[in-house]
Scaffold this motif. Sequence first.
Motif, PDB file in Angstrom:
ATOM      1  N   ARG A   5       0.841  -1.205   0.000  1.00 37.60           N
ATOM      2  CA  ARG A   5       0.000   0.000   0.000  1.00 37.60           C
ATOM      3  C   ARG A   5       0.877   1.257   0.000  1.00 37.60           C
ATOM      4  N   GLU A   6       1.933   1.261   0.798  1.00 33.79           N
ATOM      5  CA  GLU A   6       2.851   2.400   0.847  1.00 33.79           C
ATOM      6  C   GLU A   6       3.628   2.537  -0.455  1.00 33.79           C
ATOM      7  N   ILE A   7       4.048   1.422  -1.005  1.00 31.34           N
ATOM      8  CA  ILE A   7       4.789   1.448  -2.276  1.00 31.34           C
ATOM      9  C   ILE A   7       3.905   2.019  -3.376  1.00 31.34           C
ATOM     10  N   ILE A   8       2.669   1.558  -3.465  1.00 37.94           N
ATOM     11  CA  ILE A   8       1.735   2.051  -4.482  1.00 37.94           C
ATOM     12  C   ILE A   8       1.526   3.551  -4.327  1.00 37.94           C
ATOM     13  N   GLU A  37      -3.881  -3.570  -5.588  1.00 35.03           N
ATOM     14  CA  GLU A  37      -4.614  -2.568  -6.364  1.00 35.03           C
ATOM     15  C   GLU A  37      -6.009  -3.092  -6.721  1.00 35.03           C
ATOM     16  N   MET A  38      -6.103  -4.359  -7.047  1.00 36.57           N
ATOM     17  CA  MET A  38      -7.392  -4.952  -7.412  1.00 36.57           C
ATOM     18  C   MET A  38      -8.372  -4.873  -6.250  1.00 36.57           C
ATOM     19  N   SER A  39      -7.879  -4.985  -5.035  1.00 34.74           N
ATOM     20  CA  SER A  39      -8.768  -4.947  -3.870  1.00 34.74           C
ATOM     21  C   SER A  39      -9.433  -3.584  -3.696  1.00 34.74           C
ATOM     22  N   ARG A  40      -8.924  -2.563  -4.362  1.00 32.96           N
ATOM     23  CA  ARG A  40      -9.493  -1.214  -4.279  1.00 32.96           C
ATOM     24  C   ARG A  40     -10.579  -0.975  -5.332  1.00 32.96           C
ATOM     25  N   VAL A  59     -12.762  -3.945 -18.017  1.00 29.55           N
ATOM     26  CA  VAL A  59     -14.082  -4.136 -17.422  1.00 29.55           C
ATOM     27  C   VAL A  59     -14.577  -2.859 -16.725  1.00 29.55           C
ATOM     28  N   HIS A  60     -13.669  -1.940 -16.414  1.00 27.82           N
ATOM     29  CA  HIS A  60     -14.046  -0.695 -15.743  1.00 27.82           C
ATOM     30  C   HIS A  60     -14.194   0.480 -16.707  1.00 27.82           C
ATOM     31  N   LEU A  61     -14.198   0.200 -17.997  1.00 27.54           N
ATOM     32  CA  LEU A  61     -14.403   1.253 -18.988  1.00 27.54           C
ATOM     33  C   LEU A  61     -15.897   1.442 -19.177  1.00 27.54           C
ATOM     34  N   GLY A  62     -16.379   2.639 -18.880  1.00 22.53           N
ATOM     35  CA  GLY A  62     -17.793   2.965 -19.039  1.00 22.53           C
ATOM     36  C   GLY A  62     -18.010   3.843 -20.248  1.00 22.53           C
ATOM     37  N   PRO A  63     -19.238   4.233 -20.515  1.00 13.79           N
ATOM     38  CA  PRO A  63     -19.549   5.062 -21.687  1.00 13.79           C
ATOM     39  C   PRO A  63     -18.826   6.417 -21.682  1.00 13.79           C
ATOM     40  N   GLU A  71      -8.691   5.353  -8.740  1.00 19.05           N
ATOM     41  CA  GLU A  71      -8.041   4.152  -8.209  1.00 19.05           C
ATOM     42  C   GLU A  71      -7.417   3.284  -9.306  1.00 19.05           C
ATOM     43  N   ARG A  72      -7.313   3.825 -10.520  1.00 27.35           N
ATOM     44  CA  ARG A  72      -6.772   3.019 -11.615  1.00 27.35           C
ATOM     45  C   ARG A  72      -5.384   2.498 -11.267  1.00 27.35           C
ATOM     46  N   PRO A  73      -5.064   1.308 -11.745  1.00 30.44           N
ATOM     47  CA  PRO A  73      -3.778   0.684 -11.412  1.00 30.44           C
ATOM     48  C   PRO A  73      -2.573   1.457 -11.950  1.00 30.44           C
TER      49      PRO A  73
END
Length: 117
Positions: A5-8, A37-40, A59-63, A71-73
């Motif tokens: 988490r700190e590294i990210i 990151e996925m857990s967020r 899968v997180h791309l919306g219109p 929170e993107r990786p």
Amino acid sequence: MNNNREIIALLRERIPSFECVPGCHDCCGPVTTSSEEMSRLPVKTDAEHEAALNEFDCVHLGPKGCTVYGERPLICRLFGTTPRMPCPNGCRPEVMIDLKTERQIHHYIRNTRQVLV
């Protein structure tokens, strides 16, 4: 620095930002990310994942673009900030990411369990 988490958080601070072409989602394909990151990110169904993969989309791309932008990786944040991962439309920050930080991001990716977003 002893936890992911700190590294990210540290790496995110070091990635320069820039404006994308409105409506462009050329870099929003399927990617992998760390379990941390996925857990967020919001949990998606198998059907949502399959539909996105069938279109070669995230899968997180919306219109209207990325629905998890804040929170993107790390890999998503890196696109367009380095000559090794250029924006296909030529968008970029005023100052590209420094090589040391880019190496640290790739080291983190290589050394953490990666899952498909």
